[in-house]
Design an enzyme around this catalytic site. Sequence first.
Site, PDB file in Angstrom:
ATOM      1  N   THR A 164       3.510  17.906  49.346  1.00  0.00           N
ATOM      2  CA  THR A 164       2.710  18.938  50.015  1.00  0.00           C
ATOM      3  C   THR A 164       3.261  20.336  49.764  1.00  0.00           C
ATOM      4  O   THR A 164       2.508  21.279  49.487  1.00  0.00           O
ATOM      5  CB  THR A 164       2.636  18.673  51.530  1.00  0.00           C
ATOM      6  OG1 THR A 164       1.999  17.415  51.754  1.00  0.00           O
ATOM      7  CG2 THR A 164       1.852  19.764  52.233  1.00  0.00           C
ATOM      8  N   ASP A 166      -3.989  17.065  53.383  1.00  0.00           N
ATOM      9  CA  ASP A 166      -3.261  15.919  53.943  1.00  0.00           C
ATOM     10  C   ASP A 166      -4.109  15.210  54.999  1.00  0.00           C
ATOM     11  O   ASP A 166      -4.250  13.979  54.994  1.00  0.00           O
ATOM     12  CB  ASP A 166      -1.952  16.374  54.604  1.00  0.00           C
ATOM     13  CG  ASP A 166      -0.935  16.930  53.637  1.00  0.00           C
ATOM     14  OD1 ASP A 166      -0.060  16.181  53.200  1.00  0.00           O
ATOM     15  OD2 ASP A 166      -1.036  18.131  53.314  1.00  0.00           O
TER      16      ASP A 166
END
Length: 314
Positions: A125, A53
């Site tokens: 995620t 990320d």
Amino acid sequence: MAASSSAAPVLLRILSASVSVVNRAGRIIKDVMRKGDLGIIDKGIDDLQTEADRSVQHCIVTSLSRQFPKISIIGEEELDSEGKVLDEWIVTSLDSDVLAKKCPENLASIPEEKVVVWVDPLDGTSEYTQGLLDHVTVLVGIAVNGKAIGGVIHQPYYNYQVEKDVYKQGRTLWGMNGIGVFGIEKKAPCEGKRIITTTRSHSNKNVNLTIDAMKPDEVLRVGGAGHKVLLLIEGRAHAYVFASKGCKKWDTCAPEALLHILGGKLTDMHGNSLEYHKDIQYLNSGGVLATYDAAVHEWYRERVPEEVKKTLPP
């Protein structure tokens, strides 16, 4: 014949640069996974952040801001401005397929400072950390005057169950109003059934009440807003229903743009259009309701229970 990069309208160049940079971003995501240490940080309840990320946001934001210093870029992750950005993450190339397209006249003269880019470096995620790789997308949405007008969705692990070479996996979808959508073929969902896709990890009473009211034959609980909208485009679901406040603007900007271009519709649960001005709140507080075809959207909106609507700001 393709326009030269300097002669092409700025929106076309931003879209072109976004296509190039998400392909680099996909490789970063795979590199982090192959290392085996995801560098997970818990940002809160059901809200994880990984090294992928952070690195991908650095890659996208730095690459785009260096080429287009006047655009506004809003990314999901809060990053240290002094964080290290590797030279190999910086992408300066433009995608020639995008530059070959003719920019619509109404968008051709839009200046950089009118453009807001919404970035979700790794949508899905939680699923990424659990190995549900087909749920993972990289999202770059382009907005002008508060409206989503273009975007890029990259699926780094597309076809991973068939293609075993990780660096040959993946696909990139892109589009803009007046040009079309490329990299995916829209398919109609099966008739005689009602298939709804919704959140996998952020469900609650209101989400379930709303889905029950729509009497689906099947519910697909998956991760990532980008992935859910792709299920609509590919004809694997009729509607994406999320009667909650958890979704953010960076989750929906790129998917909304592509879905609308292809004839679908994405709004809040009240049927209101989402806004993407740079100063607007990031939370989609009215939830998200999307359908594969704009013509069926009202059917779903009418079935949202009143008790649920009262909990979601219009």
